[in-house]
Design an enzyme around this catalytic site. Structure first.
Site, PDB file in Angstrom:
ATOM      1  N   CYS A 135       0.822  -1.216   0.000  1.00  0.00           N
ATOM      2  CA  CYS A 135       0.000   0.000   0.000  1.00  0.00           C
ATOM      3  C   CYS A 135       0.856   1.267   0.000  1.00  0.00           C
ATOM      4  O   CYS A 135       0.438   2.298  -0.523  1.00  0.00           O
ATOM      5  CB  CYS A 135      -0.936   0.003   1.204  1.00  0.00           C
ATOM      6  SG  CYS A 135      -0.112  -0.167   2.790  1.00  0.00           S
ATOM      7  N   HIS A 161      -1.221   1.402   7.335  1.00  0.00           N
ATOM      8  CA  HIS A 161      -1.804   1.506   6.002  1.00  0.00           C
ATOM      9  C   HIS A 161      -1.583   2.907   5.437  1.00  0.00           C
ATOM     10  O   HIS A 161      -1.509   3.892   6.182  1.00  0.00           O
ATOM     11  CB  HIS A 161      -3.305   1.199   6.056  1.00  0.00           C
ATOM     12  CG  HIS A 161      -3.962   1.157   4.715  1.00  0.00           C
ATOM     13  ND1 HIS A 161      -3.542   0.329   3.709  1.00  0.00           N
ATOM     14  CD2 HIS A 161      -5.018   1.855   4.202  1.00  0.00           C
ATOM     15  CE1 HIS A 161      -4.307   0.494   2.644  1.00  0.00           C
ATOM     16  NE2 HIS A 161      -5.201   1.429   2.923  1.00  0.00           N
TER      17      HIS A 161
END
Length: 706
Positions: free
Chosen positions: A404, A625
């Site tokens: 990510c 994230h």
């Protein structure tokens, strides 16, 4: 067995190289629309020659007085010469047969240059007594040694390429060309019902030529990929030396007839041209007498120059042969996964070399800490594929967790190109780009990343060659990707950008290893040694636990330097002893910003170089994230009045987002933040308040992300 997809891609690359060498741009564009390029398409002419093992033929062809221009012609010449001594007859165009351009018996559909006929060693034969050949079948190889697909099953029948040399007295099984192909100037393989039938049969039969004689090419082309190809070539050439001499004389009649027809055609055109010229002169004189002069057309100069070019070319029958250019000219702008857009340079200058075992080991040591590790499936099957959801067409989709950090960084750089690129004005309509536009913006974003990592002096793009380029050692774990890399180095940003736009398909595929290729490219652009110096500890690695991206990896994408921290400049940490530790942060203001939830928890400090970037785009680090926040107003980072109330768009490629999320940030109000209710506040709001303290965030009807 070699995968049919790979064979088709290499064959298509050969056809594209032929169209490029013949300057058939319109045909090339049509081919790219009907048969798009893929990851196996080869974009470099020298690489294509190596892939099909015709380097020696290319070298011999270049030494000829009149070398051929394309690889297909070189391969065809080789097999015509090789098989000339094994067959009693050859397919030729009957002098009385109808041509492909309209059935005129006075024209031939194809003629060979005298220099090409001289080597073929064809037996002497009466031209007028020859019958027109109906078809020639060429079977492509079933296996190419050394391919990465050698161990894969392939039960599909091999394709054959059929070429009709005449339609005169065609038998029942022969088919004519479709009407769309009868226009003058079209070339290439023609698909017919006969082709469809032949594809269903594994065994192919050769076409009848001149009665009972036949010409068969079954499996002979496999010798093209043999290491003894040069020996076969020389042996056949010596054995056919006598036949070649007699064969050359046998074609004099055909050449004389062709030249005669060509002379008559030229004379006829000249007479028509003179008559038109006389008519124009009479018309001009009549207008001058009437006081109205005939203005010269703006295209007259262009027509004169084109006429001169035609005078330089040589004509043989109905075929016009122009001057041959340098055989070393590249075709990068024509052959590749994507068609080069108009307006780009016709040549791309770069150097290319295969990766070595030592480079591959250093690469894996830097990423994993050991050369015995490899990427997991979440990385191998992650490319930069886009979303198809309405109003989210700009978004890159993430399949699973892990990469990510790279995806968010590339997404931010892609948005920079999409919203604030050259001569662009950001608006809500900008967030609905066409597929071609977003692909070009992705290529531009990757170019910025690689060029920035190379200190804006050079950059390297890593692409897979499809085959192993070095022998794997015991200390290296093969992964079927790293050991197939070609390192393409560029010294100008323009060449880098054009190359990426032409080869963006290698990165954009949904299940392609585009993320890994981008990571390899940015590492080689920065170099392994410089990245080690960038980090606080030389033993640090770019890959974190559970396959997550480290801050060094994200910083490398966003700033071009793999520093370990997000604050400004360098911080000296005094441990109380004689030695002090240097903690390295950003050295300059970043194009793309970053905000972090860890700053809210007082775990780190994000400097102004990240908080106030050059463009209103921020990578959001929340927990483990990464996602993206951006604004359509570039003035947000330069005018405090715009910061009073503004909209921020949020995109998370992993959240299966199916609707647009637009947040309205109001800094004129005071947010009643209660410490006891921290857990109920969306983490995204906490990240926003590290940049705009106390701001009120309105989700505008969207469900808050907790």
């Amino acid at each position: 067995m070699i995968q049919n997809e790979y064979v088709e891609s290499v064959s298509a690359s050969l056809v594209r190289e032929y169209l490029s060498r013949k300057s058939l741009k319109a045909t090339l564009q049509s081919m790219d629309k009907e048969l798009p390029r893929n990851d196996y398409s080869i974009s470099n002419r020298s690489q294509l020659a190596k892939e099909i093992h015709i380097n020696n033929l290319m070298k011999k062809n270049k030494e000829q007085e009149e070398p051929l221009r394309s690889m297909i012609e070189i391969i065809t010449k080789y097999f015509l010469e090789k098989h000339s001594s094994k067959n009693s007859t050859v397919p030729t165009q009957s002098s009385s047969g109808a041509s492909l351009s309209g059935g005129n018996a006075n024209k031939t559909s194809a003629l060979y240059d005298q220099s090409e006929l001289a080597f073929s060693g064809l037996p002497p034969e009466d031209v007028s007594g020859r019958k027109a050949a109906k078809a020639t079948v060429i079977h492509m190889p079933a296996q190419r040694p050394g391919s990465r697909f050698d161990n894969e099953d392939d039960n599909k029948p091999r394709q054959s390429f059929h070429q009709n040399s005449s339609r005169t007295e065609a038998p029942a099984q022969a088919t004519s060309r479709p009407s769309s192909s009868r226009r003058r100037g079209m070339s290439g393989p023609i698909t017919s019902n006969l082709d469809d039938k032949s594809r269903k049969n594994k065994k192919k039969t050769s076409a009848n030529i001149s009665g009972n004689a036949s010409l068969t090419f079954d499996n002979d082309i496999t010798s093209e990929y043999s290491t003894h190809i040069v020996d076969d070539y020389l042996t056949d050439k010596k054995s056919n030396k006598t036949d070649t001499k007699s064969s050359t004389d046998s074609f004099q009649d055909l050449l004389i007839a062709a030249n005669s027809r060509s002379s008559k055609l030229k004379e006829k055109k000249k007479n028509e041209k003179d008559s038109k010229k006389d008519e124009n002169q009479d018309l001009r004189k009549s207008r001058e007498l009437d006081g109205d002069s005939m203005p010269e057309r703006p295209q007259s100069r262009r027509r004169k120059s084109s006429t001169k070019m035609r005078e330089k070319s040589t004509t043989l029958g109905d075929v016009e042969l122009g001057d041959l250019d340098d055989l070393d000219d590249g075709i990068t702008e024509k052959v590749g996964p994507k068609t080069m857009p108009s307006g780009l340079q016709s040549k791309i200058n770069f150097s290319s070399k295969p990766i070595t075992l030592n480079e591959a080991m250093e690469l894996k040591n830097l990423i994993f800490g050991t050369s015995q590790s490899a990427f997991n499936d979440e990385w191998y099957k992650q490319g930069f594929g886009f979303s198809n959801a309405a109003r989210l067409e700009y978004g890159i989709v993430q399949h699973k967790g892990g990469p990510c950090g790279i995806l968010a960084s590339v997404q931010a750089c892609m948005l920079q190109q999409l919203l604030f690129g050259e001569r662009k004005h950001a608006s809500s309509a900008s967030l609905q780009p066409l597929p071609t536009e977003r692909s070009q913006c992705l290529a531009g974003g990757l170019a910025d990343i690689f060029w920035r990592a190379g200190s804006r002096k050079s950059a390297t793009v890593c692409l897979s060659s499809g085959r192993t380029v070095f022998t794997c050692g015991g200390r290296y774990k093969a992964d079927n990707l790293t050991e197939t890399l070609n390192l393409n180095t560029f010294s100008t940003y323009e060449d880098l950008s054009n190359f990426l736009k032409a080869n963006i398909g290698a990165f954009e595929g949904q299940n392609s290893p585009g993320v890994i290729l981008s990571l390899y490219s940015v590492i080689f652009s920065r170099t392994v040694d410089k990245i080690i110096v960038d980090m606080d500890e030389p033993t640090n690695k770019l890959m974190g636990a559970h396959g997550y991206c480290t801050q060094e990896m994200v910083n490398l994408y966003l700033t071009g330097e793999a520093v370990s921290n997000v604050f400004n400049d360098i911080m000296e940490l005094d441990s109380g002893g004689t030695d002090s530790m240097l903690l390295k942060g950003l050295s300059r203001r970043s194009d793309i910003g970053l905000v972090s939830l860890f700053e809210h928890y007082k775990s780190c400090e994000v400097g102004r170089y990240y908080k106030t970037p050059k463009y209103p785009i921020w990578v959001v680090c929340s927990e483990s994230h990464f996602s993206v926040l951006f604004c359509l107003k570039k003035e947000l980072i330069s005018d405090w009045r715009v910061e009073r109330r503004f909209d921020l768009y949020y995109y998370d490629g992993l959240a299966r987002q199916d609707e647009e999320i637009r947040l309205t940030v109001d800094t004129t109000q005071v947010n009643p933040e209660l410490p006891s209710e921290d857990d109920l506040i969306p983490p995204l709001e906490l990240c926003i308040r590290t940049k705009w303290p106390g701001a009120v965030v309105n989700w505008n009807g969207s469900e808050p992300i907790l």
